[in-house]
Motif scaffolding. Structure first.
Motif, PDB file in Angstrom:
ATOM      1  N   ALA A  11       0.839  -1.209   0.000  1.00  0.00           N
ATOM      2  CA  ALA A  11       0.000   0.000   0.000  1.00  0.00           C
ATOM      3  C   ALA A  11       0.870   1.255   0.000  1.00  0.00           C
ATOM      4  N   ARG A  12       1.975   1.212   0.711  1.00  0.00           N
ATOM      5  CA  ARG A  12       2.851   2.386   0.735  1.00  0.00           C
ATOM      6  C   ARG A  12       3.506   2.621  -0.622  1.00  0.00           C
ATOM      7  N   GLN A  13       3.792   1.570  -1.329  1.00  0.00           N
ATOM      8  CA  GLN A  13       4.344   1.754  -2.668  1.00  0.00           C
ATOM      9  C   GLN A  13       3.305   2.344  -3.617  1.00  0.00           C
ATOM     10  N   PHE A  14       2.071   1.910  -3.474  1.00  0.00           N
ATOM     11  CA  PHE A  14       1.010   2.523  -4.282  1.00  0.00           C
ATOM     12  C   PHE A  14       0.852   3.987  -3.906  1.00  0.00           C
ATOM     13  N   ASP A  15       0.889   4.256  -2.617  1.00  0.00           N
ATOM     14  CA  ASP A  15       0.736   5.634  -2.162  1.00  0.00           C
ATOM     15  C   ASP A  15       1.807   6.524  -2.782  1.00  0.00           C
ATOM     16  N   ARG A  16       3.004   6.008  -2.833  1.00  0.00           N
ATOM     17  CA  ARG A  16       4.144   6.791  -3.293  1.00  0.00           C
ATOM     18  C   ARG A  16       4.160   6.960  -4.805  1.00  0.00           C
ATOM     19  N   ASN A  17       3.670   5.958  -5.530  1.00  0.00           N
ATOM     20  CA  ASN A  17       3.905   5.922  -6.980  1.00  0.00           C
ATOM     21  C   ASN A  17       2.660   6.017  -7.858  1.00  0.00           C
ATOM     22  N   PHE A  18       1.489   5.840  -7.247  1.00  0.00           N
ATOM     23  CA  PHE A  18       0.269   5.810  -8.074  1.00  0.00           C
ATOM     24  C   PHE A  18      -0.763   6.858  -7.692  1.00  0.00           C
ATOM     25  N   ILE A  19      -0.765   7.234  -6.416  1.00  0.00           N
ATOM     26  CA  ILE A  19      -1.825   8.143  -5.966  1.00  0.00           C
ATOM     27  C   ILE A  19      -1.630   9.530  -6.582  1.00  0.00           C
ATOM     28  N   GLY A  20      -2.751  10.072  -7.062  1.00  0.00           N
ATOM     29  CA  GLY A  20      -2.694  11.376  -7.711  1.00  0.00           C
ATOM     30  C   GLY A  20      -2.402  11.287  -9.204  1.00  0.00           C
ATOM     31  N   LYS A  21      -2.248  10.082  -9.692  1.00  0.00           N
ATOM     32  CA  LYS A  21      -1.944   9.902 -11.119  1.00  0.00           C
ATOM     33  C   LYS A  21      -3.061   9.153 -11.825  1.00  0.00           C
ATOM     34  N   ALA A  22      -3.120   9.339 -13.117  1.00  0.00           N
ATOM     35  CA  ALA A  22      -4.090   8.592 -13.922  1.00  0.00           C
ATOM     36  C   ALA A  22      -3.575   7.175 -14.125  1.00  0.00           C
ATOM     37  N   LEU A  23      -4.484   6.230 -13.997  1.00  0.00           N
ATOM     38  CA  LEU A  23      -4.123   4.828 -14.151  1.00  0.00           C
ATOM     39  C   LEU A  23      -4.479   4.345 -15.548  1.00  0.00           C
ATOM     40  N   LEU A  43       9.608   5.266  -6.980  1.00  0.00           N
ATOM     41  CA  LEU A  43      10.093   6.027  -5.835  1.00  0.00           C
ATOM     42  C   LEU A  43       9.933   5.170  -4.590  1.00  0.00           C
ATOM     43  N   LEU A  44      10.968   5.145  -3.801  1.00  0.00           N
ATOM     44  CA  LEU A  44      10.911   4.334  -2.588  1.00  0.00           C
ATOM     45  C   LEU A  44      10.131   5.047  -1.510  1.00  0.00           C
ATOM     46  N   ASP A  45       9.346   4.278  -0.804  1.00  0.00           N
ATOM     47  CA  ASP A  45       8.693   4.842   0.361  1.00  0.00           C
ATOM     48  C   ASP A  45       9.748   4.969   1.459  1.00  0.00           C
ATOM     49  N   PRO A  46       9.918   6.169   1.992  1.00  0.00           N
ATOM     50  CA  PRO A  46      10.983   6.375   2.975  1.00  0.00           C
ATOM     51  C   PRO A  46      10.737   5.638   4.280  1.00  0.00           C
ATOM     52  N   THR A  47       9.516   5.188   4.488  1.00  0.00           N
ATOM     53  CA  THR A  47       9.232   4.511   5.760  1.00  0.00           C
ATOM     54  C   THR A  47       9.543   3.031   5.723  1.00  0.00           C
ATOM     55  N   ILE A  48       9.918   2.517   4.547  1.00  0.00           N
ATOM     56  CA  ILE A  48      10.312   1.121   4.533  1.00  0.00           C
ATOM     57  C   ILE A  48      11.762   1.027   4.092  1.00  0.00           C
ATOM     58  N   SER A  53      15.633  -1.416   4.075  1.00  0.00           N
ATOM     59  CA  SER A  53      16.194  -2.737   3.918  1.00  0.00           C
ATOM     60  C   SER A  53      16.599  -3.295   5.268  1.00  0.00           C
ATOM     61  N   ALA A  54      16.357  -4.584   5.427  1.00  0.00           N
ATOM     62  CA  ALA A  54      16.651  -5.202   6.712  1.00  0.00           C
ATOM     63  C   ALA A  54      18.129  -5.154   7.042  1.00  0.00           C
ATOM     64  N   ASN A  55      18.963  -5.060   6.012  1.00  0.00           N
ATOM     65  CA  ASN A  55      20.389  -5.080   6.304  1.00  0.00           C
ATOM     66  C   ASN A  55      20.965  -3.679   6.512  1.00  0.00           C
ATOM     67  N   GLY A  56      20.072  -2.712   6.561  1.00  0.00           N
ATOM     68  CA  GLY A  56      20.536  -1.369   6.856  1.00  0.00           C
ATOM     69  C   GLY A  56      21.292  -0.732   5.714  1.00  0.00           C
ATOM     70  N   ARG A  57      21.150  -1.289   4.508  1.00  0.00           N
ATOM     71  CA  ARG A  57      21.916  -0.766   3.369  1.00  0.00           C
ATOM     72  C   ARG A  57      20.984  -0.245   2.285  1.00  0.00           C
ATOM     73  N   MET A  58      19.869   0.280   2.718  1.00  0.00           N
ATOM     74  CA  MET A  58      18.885   0.717   1.745  1.00  0.00           C
ATOM     75  C   MET A  58      19.463   1.748   0.792  1.00  0.00           C
ATOM     76  N   GLY A  59      20.266   2.636   1.319  1.00  0.00           N
ATOM     77  CA  GLY A  59      20.822   3.650   0.445  1.00  0.00           C
ATOM     78  C   GLY A  59      21.595   3.037  -0.701  1.00  0.00           C
ATOM     79  N   GLN A  60      22.388   2.072  -0.365  1.00  0.00           N
ATOM     80  CA  GLN A  60      23.205   1.429  -1.378  1.00  0.00           C
ATOM     81  C   GLN A  60      22.362   0.634  -2.375  1.00  0.00           C
ATOM     82  N   THR A  61      21.489  -0.209  -1.829  1.00  0.00           N
ATOM     83  CA  THR A  61      20.689  -1.019  -2.734  1.00  0.00           C
ATOM     84  C   THR A  61      19.755  -0.135  -3.542  1.00  0.00           C
ATOM     85  N   ASN A  62      19.330   0.928  -2.913  1.00  0.00           N
ATOM     86  CA  ASN A  62      18.443   1.860  -3.585  1.00  0.00           C
ATOM     87  C   ASN A  62      19.124   2.459  -4.811  1.00  0.00           C
ATOM     88  N   GLN A  63      20.350   2.893  -4.636  1.00  0.00           N
ATOM     89  CA  GLN A  63      21.098   3.463  -5.762  1.00  0.00           C
ATOM     90  C   GLN A  63      21.202   2.462  -6.907  1.00  0.00           C
TER      91      GLN A  63
END
Length: 334
Positions: free
Chosen positions: A11-23, A81-86, A88-98
């Motif tokens: 749901a957070r990914q939908f919130d971040r990437n779909f809400i407010g946009k035409a489907l 776009l990544l939801d900032p509230t979720i 990576s379990a390994n604490g390397r979200m920044g890296q994997t995100n890039q």
DNA sequence: TAATTATGACGAC
DNA sequence: TCGTCCTAATTAC
């Protein structure tokens, strides 16, 4: 294959990437062709997870209700776009995100240096990703992923914005609802710690459990009693409470029932943030790292039939209860 | 290549 | 309690 935490992540990914946009909506598989046609072209207004179900609101008072069931999944692809509230379990979200991988937060992909060398050549400039939003599956990242992404397998519903795609496969429910129907669906569900008033939720749970002569193991799986708990969280929560799965709800002291709720309200947000059902926070240091290293054995009792209890060494018992597998320690949970 | 498995839920009997 | 539905990955043969 989600319990409640996965659905909140989706749901957070939908919130971040779909809400407010035409489907743009389609049903490549054809089994939701009429629904997709009705959705097509509408703007996504809001999204809400309640327990294991997700409700997506579109303009024109039309709601999409999705329940993934035992093996449903959403795959996201494109620019996400990544939801900032979720994280990576390994604490390397920044890296994997890039690198544009591992949106799901499961650590397995990037932990093994040799296995995934996607970022080894050139700058980490990958914006196109393909990710499955359920636990224990992996994301992929390539510079040349196709757009739109090719349909693979049985895709019941594809929702797309101009840059992001979400493919739904294997859901047990995928239906359009009026606002009243949506409210009726939500009303059937027990409390979700991440929805509504915390104190009210706790009271609802305590009341629902303590009036029933049903085994607590069944009550925790009953989505009318509490939302979002599945077979893994059930087994783990009962162990954490040192509770015999067969005790009837009405026979459990109120403070113990209350403690069960508090534990669920504690575990769920951790699951949402990490993408894993982390239930062994009692462990520390090397024990914890060893337990987390393997996804097939990172729990107190779930899926550990015949193995020694991590606390007392007694063999973990497996029994069928209500057509589901129940794992528990007969000594710790006497 | 087939059987098995899975973090779910429903309806019939 | 049983059968049924939805799909894909893994395991067995």
């Amino acid at each position: 294959m989600p319990e409640g935490h996965s659905v909140h992540r989706i749901a957070r990914q939908f919130d971040r990437n779909f809400i407010g946009k035409a489907l743009s909506a389609s049903s490549p598989q054809g089994r939701f062709a009429e629904g997709a046609e009705l959705l097509d072209g509408r703007e996504a207004i809001s999204v809400q997870a309640v327990g294991k179900q997700m409700f997506l609101e579109t303009e024109g008072d039309l709601w999409l209700r999705v329940h993934l069931g035992l093996y449903g999944a959403w795959d996201f692809a494109g620019e996400i776009l990544l939801d900032p509230t979720i994280a990576s379990a390994n604490g390397r979200m920044g890296q994997t995100n890039q690198r544009g991988t591992d949106l799901d937060g499961d650590e397995s992909i990037m932990d093994d240096d040799g296995e995934n060398s996607l970022s080894s050549i050139g700058a980490p400039r990958r914006s196109r990703v393909h990710v499955r939003m359920s636990e224990d599956t992996r994301g992929l990242a390539e510079d040349d992923l196709e757009w739109p992404p090719p349909v693979v397998g049985q895709v019941r519903l594809r929702l797309m914005t101009d840059i992001t795609a979400a493919d739904l496969r294997g859901p047990t429910a995928c239906v359009l609802q009026t606002p009243d129907e949506m409210l009726a669906s939500v009303a059937k569900l027990g409390p979700d710690p991440l929805v509504g008033d915390p104190a009210e939720n706790e009271e609802r749970f305590v009341r629902a459990v303590r009036k029933r002569g049903t085994a607590i193991a069944l009550l925790l799986m009953d989505q009318a009693v509490v939302s979002g708990i599945g077979n893994v969280y059930r087994a783990e929560m009962l162990f954490r409470a040192r509770l015999n799965p067969h005790i009837k709800g009405k026979d459990i002291p109120e403070d113990i029932v209350r403690q069960l709720w508090v534990d669920w309200a504690y575990l769920l947000p951790i699951g949402v943030e990490t993408g894993q059902m982390m239930t062994m926070d009692g462990l520390t240091g090397a024990d914890y790292r060893a337990a987390m290293a393997r996804r097939d054995d990172r729990h107190w009792v779930y899926h550990r039939a015949g193995l020694p209890c991590r606390l007392c060494g007694t063999e973990i018992v497996l029994e069928e209860l209500g057509a589901r597998k129940l794992y528990w320690c007969p000594r710790c949970q006497a």
